[in-house]
Design a protein around this motif. Sequence first.
Motif, PDB file in Angstrom:
ATOM      1  N   ARG A  55       0.817  -1.200   0.000  1.00  0.00           N
ATOM      2  CA  ARG A  55       0.000   0.000   0.000  1.00  0.00           C
ATOM      3  C   ARG A  55       0.860   1.262   0.000  1.00  0.00           C
ATOM      4  O   ARG A  55       0.555   2.235  -0.676  1.00  0.00           O
ATOM      5  CB  ARG A  55      -0.896   0.015   1.253  1.00  0.00           C
ATOM      6  CG  ARG A  55      -1.725   1.270   1.407  1.00  0.00           C
ATOM      7  CD  ARG A  55      -2.711   1.167   2.568  1.00  0.00           C
ATOM      8  NE  ARG A  55      -2.448   2.141   3.615  1.00  0.00           N
ATOM      9  CZ  ARG A  55      -2.888   3.405   3.594  1.00  0.00           C
ATOM     10  NH1 ARG A  55      -3.584   3.843   2.581  1.00  0.00           N
ATOM     11  NH2 ARG A  55      -2.602   4.219   4.574  1.00  0.00           N
ATOM     12  N   SER A  56       1.961   1.248   0.742  1.00  0.00           N
ATOM     13  CA  SER A  56       2.674   2.503   0.963  1.00  0.00           C
ATOM     14  C   SER A  56       3.847   2.713   0.003  1.00  0.00           C
ATOM     15  O   SER A  56       4.540   3.719   0.106  1.00  0.00           O
ATOM     16  CB  SER A  56       3.162   2.581   2.409  1.00  0.00           C
ATOM     17  OG  SER A  56       4.174   1.627   2.623  1.00  0.00           O
ATOM     18  N   PHE A  60       6.270  -4.379  -9.564  1.00  0.00           N
ATOM     19  CA  PHE A  60       5.721  -3.924  -8.289  1.00  0.00           C
ATOM     20  C   PHE A  60       4.438  -3.130  -8.527  1.00  0.00           C
ATOM     21  O   PHE A  60       4.400  -2.252  -9.383  1.00  0.00           O
ATOM     22  CB  PHE A  60       6.736  -3.058  -7.530  1.00  0.00           C
ATOM     23  CG  PHE A  60       6.457  -3.026  -6.058  1.00  0.00           C
ATOM     24  CD1 PHE A  60       7.117  -3.883  -5.199  1.00  0.00           C
ATOM     25  CD2 PHE A  60       5.489  -2.173  -5.534  1.00  0.00           C
ATOM     26  CE1 PHE A  60       6.834  -3.892  -3.840  1.00  0.00           C
ATOM     27  CE2 PHE A  60       5.199  -2.170  -4.177  1.00  0.00           C
ATOM     28  CZ  PHE A  60       5.874  -3.029  -3.325  1.00  0.00           C
ATOM     29  N   TYR A  61       3.411  -3.492  -7.762  1.00  0.00           N
ATOM     30  CA  TYR A  61       2.106  -2.837  -7.870  1.00  0.00           C
ATOM     31  C   TYR A  61       1.717  -2.252  -6.518  1.00  0.00           C
ATOM     32  O   TYR A  61       2.027  -2.830  -5.472  1.00  0.00           O
ATOM     33  CB  TYR A  61       1.029  -3.855  -8.257  1.00  0.00           C
ATOM     34  CG  TYR A  61       1.213  -4.475  -9.615  1.00  0.00           C
ATOM     35  CD1 TYR A  61       0.579  -3.933 -10.733  1.00  0.00           C
ATOM     36  CD2 TYR A  61       1.999  -5.605  -9.792  1.00  0.00           C
ATOM     37  CE1 TYR A  61       0.725  -4.510 -11.982  1.00  0.00           C
ATOM     38  CE2 TYR A  61       2.164  -6.189 -11.047  1.00  0.00           C
ATOM     39  CZ  TYR A  61       1.515  -5.629 -12.138  1.00  0.00           C
ATOM     40  OH  TYR A  61       1.665  -6.201 -13.372  1.00  0.00           O
ATOM     41  N   ILE A  62       1.012  -1.120  -6.565  1.00  0.00           N
ATOM     42  CA  ILE A  62       0.544  -0.491  -5.332  1.00  0.00           C
ATOM     43  C   ILE A  62      -0.981  -0.600  -5.278  1.00  0.00           C
ATOM     44  O   ILE A  62      -1.663  -0.183  -6.228  1.00  0.00           O
ATOM     45  CB  ILE A  62       0.916   1.007  -5.301  1.00  0.00           C
ATOM     46  CG1 ILE A  62       2.349   1.222  -5.762  1.00  0.00           C
ATOM     47  CG2 ILE A  62       0.605   1.611  -3.931  1.00  0.00           C
ATOM     48  CD1 ILE A  62       3.411   1.301  -4.759  1.00  0.00           C
ATOM     49  N   MET A  63      -1.498  -1.165  -4.194  1.00  0.00           N
ATOM     50  CA  MET A  63      -2.947  -1.294  -4.017  1.00  0.00           C
ATOM     51  C   MET A  63      -3.304  -0.835  -2.601  1.00  0.00           C
ATOM     52  O   MET A  63      -2.465  -0.885  -1.703  1.00  0.00           O
ATOM     53  CB  MET A  63      -3.379  -2.760  -4.199  1.00  0.00           C
ATOM     54  CG  MET A  63      -2.984  -3.370  -5.557  1.00  0.00           C
ATOM     55  SD  MET A  63      -3.625  -2.507  -7.005  1.00  0.00           S
ATOM     56  CE  MET A  63      -5.244  -3.240  -7.145  1.00  0.00           C
ATOM     57  N   SER A  64      -4.547  -0.396  -2.396  1.00  0.00           N
ATOM     58  CA  SER A  64      -4.927   0.110  -1.070  1.00  0.00           C
ATOM     59  C   SER A  64      -5.101  -1.007  -0.061  1.00  0.00           C
ATOM     60  O   SER A  64      -4.890  -0.812   1.128  1.00  0.00           O
ATOM     61  CB  SER A  64      -6.228   0.915  -1.149  1.00  0.00           C
ATOM     62  OG  SER A  64      -5.981   2.139  -1.798  1.00  0.00           O
ATOM     63  N   LEU A 117      -6.769 -10.984  -5.377  1.00  0.00           N
ATOM     64  CA  LEU A 117      -6.442 -10.054  -6.458  1.00  0.00           C
ATOM     65  C   LEU A 117      -4.954 -10.128  -6.809  1.00  0.00           C
ATOM     66  O   LEU A 117      -4.567 -10.131  -7.983  1.00  0.00           O
ATOM     67  CB  LEU A 117      -6.826  -8.627  -6.055  1.00  0.00           C
ATOM     68  CG  LEU A 117      -6.540  -7.521  -7.065  1.00  0.00           C
ATOM     69  CD1 LEU A 117      -7.320  -7.739  -8.364  1.00  0.00           C
ATOM     70  CD2 LEU A 117      -6.869  -6.143  -6.483  1.00  0.00           C
TER      71      LEU A 117
END
Lengths: 167, 376
Positions: A67-68, A118-122, A128
């Motif tokens: 997330r961060s 690299f992926y950013i998700m909440s 997912l």
Amino acid sequence: MKVISSIEITPEIIGNLSEYYRRNIGDYPKFFKMDGLCKTGFIASEILLQSLPADIKSDIAIVLFNRSGSLVTDRKYQQTITSEENYFPSPAIFVYTLANIVTGEIAIRHKIMGESSFYIMSENDTGLQNDIAMECYLTSNPSMVLTGWVEYENDEDFYAHLRLLSK
Amino acid sequence: MINIIGHNIISPLGLTSEENYQSVIRGRSALHLYDDKFGLHEAFCGSLINRGFIYEKASESGIDDDYSLFEKLAILSASGAIKDSGINPSDPNTIFILSTTKGNVDLLEENMHDERCYLHTSALRIADYFGNKANPIVVSNACISGVCAQIEGVRQLLSGLYSTAIIIGCDILSKFIISGFQSFKALSTKPCKPYDKDRTGLNLGEAAGTIILRKENSPASDWHYVASSIHNDANHISGPSRTGEGAFRVLQDIVRQIDKSELAFLNAHGTATAYNDEMESIAIGRADLSDIPLSGLKGYYGHTLGAAGIIETILSIMAIDEGIIIATRGYDKSGTSGKLYLSNQTRHTDKRSFIKILSGFGGSNAGICYEKGGRR
């Protein structure tokens, strides 16, 4: 999709990252140069990858999430440039202001030359993450996919849940 | 078939793809020397968007001041591409994919805990502006993000989860980013000279670019996706492999899947740093592509980070539409050990496909190939 192995690490499970490294790994001094996010990802991936043969490892895809991003190190870097009297931008910190560096550190350690992303998700949504990771097979043919969540706030607050997947 | 149905570029050279393309083919560069910017201690050469102009355009478009500069640029670019394609961005079969290295990192200067510095929060704000409810995907893979985001879009469509992907690449510059690259001694104070013997380093630039991909059953009448690849060098976190292993594997994977005789050019990374350009020349030689025309666009915009893969793909498409290979601005004398088929003049081509490659921090390398359908 097959889950070959998985690992969760938290301070409660493994204790201090550096002490864990000294007790159980110990042969990779570059560990001490890494930021907290990389140390967390490094230790978790080490547990999953250390027993795999080199030829399988070289074609693994690494697809990680959090997330961060690299925000903990971003804040640390920001402090080195905020004050005029104390302006000392450091390349050793700046290089870790990219979240995907953790995928690079793991690739270097294990000579992995497959995909690294690299992926950013909440939210930490395992389903997912697995879906996005397995999409690698739509356009490439990795031996396995190392995927999962890796987050570091401080030495008392870190979390990784990594999985090795295959078709 | 995965088809490109719309695109947009916002940069100091224009607010549409067409304005940008016309500037580039006329040899105009957005690069300038900035001597006293962002409170930095050293000068740098780069390309900066006129903030006042963007605020004005955003205000005209009804984008309120709650949105940051980064978000305004991303929204303006996506709006341009959406208009170009005629799609409805709130359609439930449409997903937003955001490529960025640092998003709103400039906001840390005011508030270390600004929620908008979380990249997915920012992506949600952008998707929400368009009334889109699908969970957006943020690709943050350093300099290769713009190509990786396109590959992610292709995969989302191939998997059948969505039928349309709106892929936005955007980064803005700040004290944070420039000081970091300066601490690496990577930035030049002159307009960059990709692949040149006298190259002096990197310029950074600001841009937003958007590509809209759609899965269509009809035979491709126009631009469509052909192949892609991502590989790590497993060599060093802040420098490329000397053998170009990752970039070589990317090119090798793609060449295996395409008709090389239709390849008009390779649009490479060409950051004008000593290591990157040398590494690319080795990788291109190893992939047996030294005789394919090479084109590099950093001399017009500098390195636009998360936008680079998107805007360089769009300009490559527009060049082939007009039968040209864009001049590699800044290149003069060969400066790499591997042979490269470069020119600082516009060249002509009657071929219809290209490969776009990028390399970046973290040892990552990515490439994508598109082809123009129909008959010339």
